[in-house]
Design an enzyme around this catalytic site. Structure first.
Site, PDB file in Angstrom:
ATOM      1  N   PHE A  40       2.265   8.275  -1.690  1.00  0.00           N
ATOM      2  CA  PHE A  40       1.544   7.010  -1.496  1.00  0.00           C
ATOM      3  C   PHE A  40       0.075   7.184  -1.844  1.00  0.00           C
ATOM      4  O   PHE A  40      -0.735   6.369  -1.610  1.00  0.00           O
ATOM      5  CB  PHE A  40       1.708   6.521  -0.058  1.00  0.00           C
TER       6      PHE A  40
ATOM      7  N   TRP B 227       0.839  -1.203   0.000  1.00  0.00           N
ATOM      8  CA  TRP B 227       0.000   0.000   0.000  1.00  0.00           C
ATOM      9  C   TRP B 227       0.876   1.256   0.000  1.00  0.00           C
ATOM     10  O   TRP B 227       0.559   2.251  -0.643  1.00  0.00           O
ATOM     11  CB  TRP B 227      -0.909  -0.005   1.246  1.00  0.00           C
ATOM     12  N   HIS B 228       1.999   1.172   0.732  1.00  0.00           N
ATOM     13  CA  HIS B 228       2.854   2.348   0.855  1.00  0.00           C
ATOM     14  C   HIS B 228       3.523   2.729  -0.455  1.00  0.00           C
ATOM     15  O   HIS B 228       3.766   3.901  -0.712  1.00  0.00           O
ATOM     16  CB  HIS B 228       3.916   2.131   1.936  1.00  0.00           C
ATOM     17  N   GLY B 229       3.855   1.750  -1.254  1.00  0.00           N
ATOM     18  CA  GLY B 229       4.502   2.103  -2.511  1.00  0.00           C
ATOM     19  C   GLY B 229       4.684   0.915  -3.415  1.00  0.00           C
ATOM     20  O   GLY B 229       4.777  -0.223  -2.957  1.00  0.00           O
TER      21      GLY B 229
END
Lengths: 296, 475
Positions: B475, B325-327
């Site tokens: 993000f 999800w973060h990257g």
């Protein structure tokens, strides 16, 4: 709501008043020290009359060995060049030099090709005059050059809100002001004559094609410098230090020109394409001193 | 529009005056002001992507209404699938398309099969990971019959686009935020004052702590080989401070700005660096995302029920997905994996869960605190590095203890000054947070005097000339 607005106003007003005092204190510390060239002019150059001053950007800062030139010519001068600046800044420095009660017989101006051809604009290091933001000529300079920018006019507004410039340029001004407070004689990368030297490195000049550049002198700020020199009875000498594999072809003009651009063919005298190193500086100064000996 | 920009400094008071000017008329008008302001706020960055927010809003609004009317399980599942496919489809396309293409090419490359496909030129819309999760939670909650849908499109659109938290959270739940748009807002002095205090504190964390740390961190990560083990170790800690200052600073400003308009946003950070274990760290760090994954992924997977192996699987899934999800980079997945591994011992030993408001810190707990802090800092290396090989090399260099050189921090007077600023401001951060932590407060509260002191620190020690974007915007 009123209570809230009053609270905000109170906190921010007290904060701004304190910020104002801290800023003024900071500018005072800078004015008292010698960290940047403008305060160096006021605090270090004790002589009211000098024989010459050098104005320009990094090519001027590193292009002449002032101490050697003094020894060879018997003259006395200082290097007042500031790196990453243009002709407008040189004009401001000349105004500042005269406004601080100094006089000079000659101004050695070292313009770069870009400073002569590109439109006049603010340069990266113009903030170095901010401690003199109450002086009329500094205010005019900032107002004139910031008039065309779309950004917030930080420099010119510092006159009224001193914390604005100090906050925006905190690394460049606020932190040095703390240094100046404790070490007033510390300079920012220049010696007691105002020079800076690039060491010898392994510049080989590979991939640099030789070129000839026609130099015109149709520049607004060059005219301003010329006019100010005329008014003050100061002789203006335009000096072009050596540039690697480049020769300036000087167009017709009324100026005293010393063109050493094509003097060195070897890369060993250069730090990079446009800056000479310590050895190159020494050799270029010898050539410049010859000009002085012949002319005077 | 950035919170730390001059534009926002002008934008906020204008919206504030317009909004409270309508207090006596109607809260619907106030919602209209907020909606327009939110679209301007987002459109300032790139107005074209407003269409995405609008589309997401419209789809979830209609799905929500229809879900409430529908009793047929099959029909309800179809409706939920529409919302999931639309929102996750947007997220996957904009965020992960190139990641999947590149990973596909690299995977086949390793077995000698070469594909001649190039990455697509896709701009990642700011905040897409945040608002898609926010709208998703709305439809899932209605599907679960835990929430009734709103009938007002205006209210729902304002909830989705609410500018304080639109681009980087906290990821709000409809059950908490949406009803607030249905109520008349009355200006509360203490509440608004606490908002200003949070805005100042958040700004301090961003422009003083995070942006000054970035000065060193960027240099170190640009050339890892040039620095000693000690410099790299300090660099790892500085990135930990940078990302904390940056992200929690943004959350504080968001919560503070929302309070100025009479809204309550959820707490997103609760002094995470005082955690004594990794699970505790995750109950204090990016709480809105952790609880989102807990409620919509971890618990549906089975949560902490079943065999140890089953529980471990769930923990790995949640952390790996959280990393992704973060990257769109394997470094984030590895970062998630590290946290999963670090969480396992707690799971296996079945230590009792520490309550989130248990803010005790005794001398005996210091080793656990230090262990957690160091592990979190080392894991951040994978989060910040450009590639897993760079992160691996970074950690390898730290462990090698090859040199004690700290020239980067004391090599020149400029560096010493920067180091002092970072040290002094971090000290202020930890002292203030420790005080609040011990008092079991959920945030740092500033008195009028400390507000002035923080204001002055922001003004003179903050970074304004070359401001850095908020890290979580990507993000």
């Amino acid at each position: 709501m009123k209570k809230f607005l009053y609270y905000i106003l109170k906190v921010f007003l007290v904060g701004l008043i304190l910020a104002y005092f801290i800023s003024e204190l900071s500018f005072w510390a800078l004015r008292r020290g010698n960290f940047y060239k403008p305060t160096f002019v006021e605090n270090t150059i004790k002589e009211k009359e000098v024989d010459y001053i050098i104005l320009g950007a990094s090519t001027a800062l590193t292009g002449i060995d002032t101490e050697l030139l003094d020894t060879l010519t018997g003259l006395k001068g200082y290097n007042l060049a500031i790196d990453d600046t243009g002709l407008p800044n040189s004009y401001l420095m000349l105004q500042h030099f005269l406004a601080t009660g100094h006089t000079t017989q000659k101004v050695i101006l070292v313009p770069t090709e870009s400073s002569l051809t590109q439109p006049s604009s603010l340069s990266d290091n113009d903030y170095r005059f901010l401690m003199y933001n109450k002086k009329r000529y500094v205010q005019n300079y900032y107002q004139e050059l910031e008039a065309s920018t779309e950004n917030i006019p930080v420099l010119s507004q510092t006159t009224y809100f001193p914390f604005l410039g100090l906050s925006y340029f905190n690394v460049e001004l606020f932190f040095p002001s703390l240094v100046s407070l404790f070490q007033p004689n510390k300079h920012n990368r220049f010696n007691n004559k105002g020079d800076y030297s690039y060491p010898k490195n392994n510049f080989k000049g590979e991939g640099e094609k030789s070129k000839k550049v026609v130099i015109d002198f149709d520049n607004e700020y060059l005219k301003k410098i010329e006019n100010l020199c005329d008014r003050m009875g100061v002789e203006l000498i335009v000096y072009f230090p050596p540039i690697y594999n480049t020769e300036f072809l000087i167009s017709e003009n009324q100026l005293n020109i010393v063109n050493l651009t094509a003097s060195f063919s070897s890369s060993k005298f250069f730090y990079d394409k446009i800056h000479i190193n310590t050895e190159g500086k020494r050799k270029a100064t010898l050539l410049l001193s010859e000009y002085f000996k012949i002319k005077y | 529009m950035l919170f730390n920009s001059f534009t926002f400094l002008v934008f906020l008071p204008i919206v504030f005056v317009l909004y409270w000017g309508l207090q006596k008329k109607s809260f619907q008008l106030q919602n209209i002001v907020l909606l327009i302001a939110s679209y301007i706020f987002y459109g300032w960055w790139d107005y074209r992507f407003l269409a995405l927010i609008f589309a997401s809003t419209l789809v979830d609004y209609l799905v929500g209404l229809n879900l409430a009317k529908q009793d047929n399980i099959m029909q309800r599942k179809i409706l939920l699938s529409i919302s999931l496919l639309f929102n996750l489809g947007l997220l996957c396309y904009f965020k992960y398309t190139n990641f999947f293409i590149d990973s596909w090419i690299e995977a086949w490359d390793t077995v000698g099969i070469h594909f001649n496909i190039s990455s697509l030129s896709i701009i990642l819309p700011v905040g897409i990971s945040f608002y898609t999760f926010q709208t998703l939670s709305y439809t899932i909650d209605i599907y679960r019959k835990q929430l009734k849908p709103t009938t007002s499109f205006l209210r729902f659109a304002t909830y989705v686009a609410f500018f304080p938290q639109l681009v980087a959270g906290p990821i709000e739940r409809a059950a908490h935020l949406l009803p607030q748009f249905d109520e008349k807002r009355i200006f509360d002095f203490e509440y608004a004052k606490s908002g200003v205090s949070l805005i100042l504190w958040g700004m301090f964390k961003k422009v003083v702590i995070a942006d000054n740390c970035a000065f060193f961190v960027n240099q170190i990560y640009d050339n890892v080989e040039a620095y000693s083990s000690v410099e790299l170790s300090i660099g790892a800690i500085l990135f930990g401070l940078q990302i904390y200052g940056d992200f929690s600073g943004y959350s504080d400003i968001a919560i503070g700005v929302a309070r100025l308009f009479g809204f309550d946003l959820m707490t997103n950070f609760r002094f995470p660096y005082f955690s004594k274990s990794i699970p505790e760290f995750w109950r204090r760090w990016h709480i809105s995302l952790s609880t989102w994954f807990r409620d919509y992924l971890y618990i549906p997977l089975g949560g902490n029920r079943g065999t140890t192996l089953f529980k471990a699987r769930n923990i790995f899934i949640i952390f790996l997905v959280s990393g992704l999800w973060h990257g769109a980079n394997w470094t984030f997945v590895i970062w998630g994996g590290i946290h999963a591994c670090l969480s396992l011992p707690m799971l296996i030993t079945k230590k009792p869960k520490v309550k989130p408001n248990n803010n005790s810190l005794t001398l005996r707990q210091i080793p656990a605190l230090l262990y957690t802090f160091i592990m979190v800092m080392l894991a951040w290396v994978f989060f910040r590095a450009d590639s897993w090989s760079q992160a691996y090399r970074y950690i390898e260099r730290i462990i090698s203890l090859d040199s004690l050189n700290v020239n980067l921090f004391i090599g020149s007077s400029k560096m010493i000054l920067f180091s002092l600023v970072v040290f002094f401001s971090s000290l202020v951060l930890f002292v203030m947070e420790y005080k609040a932590f011990k008092k079991v407060e959920k945030e740092v509260k500033l008195s009028a005097l400390s507000s002035i002191a923080i204001f002055l620190m922001i003004l003179f020690l903050g970074v304004f000339k070359n401001p850095n974007d908020f890290i979580y915007f990507q993000f």
